[in-house]
Scaffold this motif. Structure first.
Motif, PDB file in Angstrom:
ATOM      1  N   PHE A 117       9.870  -1.352  -3.734  1.00 43.08           N
ATOM      2  CA  PHE A 117       9.278  -2.681  -3.814  1.00 43.08           C
ATOM      3  C   PHE A 117       7.882  -2.707  -3.191  1.00 43.08           C
ATOM      4  O   PHE A 117       7.447  -1.743  -2.572  1.00 43.08           O
ATOM      5  N   ARG A 118       7.204  -3.837  -3.362  1.00 44.68           N
ATOM      6  CA  ARG A 118       5.846  -4.007  -2.843  1.00 44.68           C
ATOM      7  C   ARG A 118       5.903  -4.433  -1.383  1.00 44.68           C
ATOM      8  O   ARG A 118       6.558  -5.417  -1.042  1.00 44.68           O
ATOM      9  N   LEU A 131      -3.342  -4.363   6.041  1.00 42.33           N
ATOM     10  CA  LEU A 131      -2.333  -3.313   6.025  1.00 42.33           C
ATOM     11  C   LEU A 131      -1.603  -3.273   4.685  1.00 42.33           C
ATOM     12  O   LEU A 131      -1.312  -2.189   4.159  1.00 42.33           O
ATOM     13  N   GLU A 132      -1.330  -4.425   4.127  1.00 40.28           N
ATOM     14  CA  GLU A 132      -0.662  -4.466   2.816  1.00 40.28           C
ATOM     15  C   GLU A 132      -1.499  -3.789   1.744  1.00 40.28           C
ATOM     16  O   GLU A 132      -0.974  -3.074   0.883  1.00 40.28           O
ATOM     17  N   ARG A 133      -2.819  -3.984   1.792  1.00 36.86           N
ATOM     18  CA  ARG A 133      -3.704  -3.330   0.815  1.00 36.86           C
ATOM     19  C   ARG A 133      -3.712  -1.818   1.023  1.00 36.86           C
ATOM     20  O   ARG A 133      -3.702  -1.052   0.043  1.00 36.86           O
ATOM     21  N   VAL A 134      -3.704  -1.384   2.281  1.00 38.08           N
ATOM     22  CA  VAL A 134      -3.673   0.050   2.574  1.00 38.08           C
ATOM     23  C   VAL A 134      -2.397   0.671   2.006  1.00 38.08           C
ATOM     24  O   VAL A 134      -2.435   1.737   1.373  1.00 38.08           O
ATOM     25  N   VAL A 135      -1.264   0.012   2.216  1.00 40.66           N
ATOM     26  CA  VAL A 135       0.009   0.524   1.711  1.00 40.66           C
ATOM     27  C   VAL A 135       0.017   0.536   0.179  1.00 40.66           C
ATOM     28  O   VAL A 135       0.514   1.480  -0.445  1.00 40.66           O
ATOM     29  N   ALA A 136      -0.557  -0.500  -0.429  1.00 39.55           N
ATOM     30  CA  ALA A 136      -0.606  -0.555  -1.892  1.00 39.55           C
ATOM     31  C   ALA A 136      -1.418   0.610  -2.457  1.00 39.55           C
ATOM     32  O   ALA A 136      -1.016   1.236  -3.458  1.00 39.55           O
ATOM     33  N   TYR A 137      -2.548   0.923  -1.831  1.00 38.51           N
ATOM     34  CA  TYR A 137      -3.362   2.063  -2.281  1.00 38.51           C
ATOM     35  C   TYR A 137      -2.609   3.376  -2.097  1.00 38.51           C
ATOM     36  O   TYR A 137      -2.635   4.260  -2.958  1.00 38.51           O
ATOM     37  N   LYS A 143       2.248   7.719  -4.563  1.00 40.17           N
ATOM     38  CA  LYS A 143       3.665   7.391  -4.817  1.00 40.17           C
ATOM     39  C   LYS A 143       4.502   7.742  -3.591  1.00 40.17           C
ATOM     40  O   LYS A 143       5.529   8.413  -3.672  1.00 40.17           O
ATOM     41  N   LEU A 144       4.041   7.263  -2.420  1.00 41.59           N
ATOM     42  CA  LEU A 144       4.689   7.591  -1.161  1.00 41.59           C
ATOM     43  C   LEU A 144       5.050   6.301  -0.421  1.00 41.59           C
ATOM     44  O   LEU A 144       4.376   5.896   0.528  1.00 41.59           O
ATOM     45  N   SER A 189       8.172  -6.872  -7.373  1.00 38.93           N
ATOM     46  CA  SER A 189       8.805  -7.734  -6.365  1.00 38.93           C
ATOM     47  C   SER A 189       8.475  -7.250  -4.955  1.00 38.93           C
ATOM     48  O   SER A 189       8.321  -6.053  -4.716  1.00 38.93           O
ATOM     49  N   ARG A 190       8.416  -8.197  -4.034  1.00 37.63           N
ATOM     50  CA  ARG A 190       7.999  -7.882  -2.678  1.00 37.63           C
ATOM     51  C   ARG A 190       9.192  -7.658  -1.758  1.00 37.63           C
ATOM     52  O   ARG A 190      10.229  -8.317  -1.879  1.00 37.63           O
ATOM     53  N   ALA A 191       9.026  -6.726  -0.837  1.00 38.81           N
ATOM     54  CA  ALA A 191       9.938  -6.550   0.287  1.00 38.81           C
ATOM     55  C   ALA A 191       9.213  -7.055   1.518  1.00 38.81           C
ATOM     56  O   ALA A 191       8.223  -6.464   1.950  1.00 38.81           O
TER      57      ALA A 191
END
Length: 231
Positions: A117-118, A131-137, A143-144, A189-191
């Motif tokens: 999930f996102r 931080l959310e943008r860093v994780v998304a990138y 794919k980690l 979908s978000r977590a």
């Protein structure tokens, strides 16, 4: 369709919201069972689980060993690993149901896939959005995903690659690496995860520590040493 596995250790403050978010999926038949793999809670975790009708099992303390014990007890062909402070947003079950329908229809090269999930933090600060943008990138490029994003994995694939290992840290990264980038699907979908660790340590400090830990892991430093830094 899904066996949901949640490792707990004194999780009475966050577990009710996590379980509540799973109720619609259980009603719609997407979730077959919820397994709480507990590492020795001394608070009201067991009572909360009993009240909800989820399955409560005891496991050796440690997230990797608890997740492995939950997976061993699972009866479904798909597993959803979820942290005890991560709440899935409304509608997640419909997206997962569609994903599994596509798998059943043969729209993937193999049914042995995984999905995540996102990542979202339950915080309104600019630091949280950064931080959310860093994780998304990171997820888009590598794919980690990490464990606080939730992980859905085909049970046959999980068993074939050896499942969760009994590691003091990085058990999620270890499993995702063995799953492989080509098998990982990123869901919309978000977590929504608790920001407690980041608020306690400070966003910059916690992010730097996480980056250091993952770097050391890829440099093959033993996880028991990395765990000391993380703690």
């Amino acid at each position: 369709m899904l066996s949901v596995i949640i490792p707990t250790l004194n999780a009475e403050a966050t577990l009710p919201r996590v379980l509540t978010a799973l109720i619609p999926a259980a009603v719609h038949g997407v979730v077959r069972e919820v397994i709480i793999a507990d590492g020795g809670s001394t608070d009201g975790t067991a009572e909360i689980v009993e009240a909800t009708g989820a399955k409560f099992i005891h496991a050796p303390r440690g997230r990797g060993s608890q997740l492995a014990a939950g997976a061993k007890a699972a009866k479904s062909s798909w597993l959803l690993f979820l942290h005890a402070d991560t709440v899935l947003e409304q509608g997640w079950d419909r997206e997962v149901e569609k994903l599994l329908e596509h798998v059943a229809a043969g729209r993937f090269r193999s049914p042995e896939i995984a999905a995540t999930f996102r990542f979202t933090l339950d915080d309104f600060s600019g630091s949280a959005r950064f931080l959310e943008r860093v994780v998304a990138y990171r997820c888009a490029l590598l794919k980690l995903p990490y464990g606080d994003q939730g992980l859905i994995v085909n049970k046959r694939l999980y068993d074939r690659i050896g499942g969760f290992r009994d590691l003091p840290l990085m058990e999620d990264v270890d499993l995702v690496r063995r799953i492989g980038r080509r098998r990982m699907v990123l869901l919309r979908s978000r977590a929504v995860t608790s920001p407690e660790r980041y608020l306690k340590d400070g966003f910059a400090t916690r992010m730097a520590r996480n980056a250091l830990c993952i770097t050391l892991y890829y440099l093959r430093v033993p996880p028991r040493f990395i765990a000391r830094i993380y703690a």
